[in-house]
Scaffold this motif. Structure first.
Motif: not given
Length: 150
Positions: A15-24, A26-34
């Motif tokens: 349900l979550w993967q269909e309606n609110d998938p993880v942005p492609a 996300l991992a790169e943005r989180m690494v950059a933010a940290v």
């Protein structure tokens, strides 16, 4: 978890993967933010200031370092001391109750005088980091230099 629980979790995941998938990205943005969260401290400007008079005066056992993050500036003058240690004289251009010189698990603390002057005597050679709490209009914040060798 029982089989029913596993099925329920699988249905929720779908349900979550269909309606609110993880942005492609996300991992790169989180690494950059940290990585950029601590940029002001980790990338504080480190400048080796050469004393043109050192060679003339024969004072070759000294080094001057400057650190700045654009709001706080610290200057260190490191000189050889008796017994193989070092003397570190420093100046900070912001109000700070204490300056801490850290080497691994060891630390030395100095209280800056009225004009920001502080000193550490008989410090063994090695890798260090300087850390101080700076008082600003918005409160207090920690200023920390990158590691440097004395």
């Amino acid at each position: 978890m029982s089989t029913t629980d596993d099925e329920l979790m699988a249905a929720l995941r779908a349900l979550w993967q269909e309606n609110d998938p993880v942005p492609a990205d996300l991992a790169e943005r989180m690494v950059a933010a940290v990585a950029s969260d601590d940029l002001s401290r980790e990338y504080a400007l480190l400048t080796l200031v050469e004393d043109a008079t050192a060679a003339v005066r024969g004072d070759t056992g000294t080094t001057t370092l400057q650190f700045s993050d654009g709001r706080v500036g610290v200057m260190l003058h490191v000189a050889d001391a008796e017994g193989g240690g070092r003397r570190v004289d420093g100046w900070v251009d912001a109000e700070s109750p204490a300056v801490v010189l850290e080497q691994g698990q060891k630390s030395w603390t100095a209280e800056p005088a009225e004009h920001g002057r502080f000193a550490f005597d008989r410090v063994p050679p090695g890798l260090y980091r300087l850390r101080l709490t700076v008082r600003e209009d918005a409160g207090e914040r920690v200023f920390s230099t990158p590691r440097f060798e004395i």
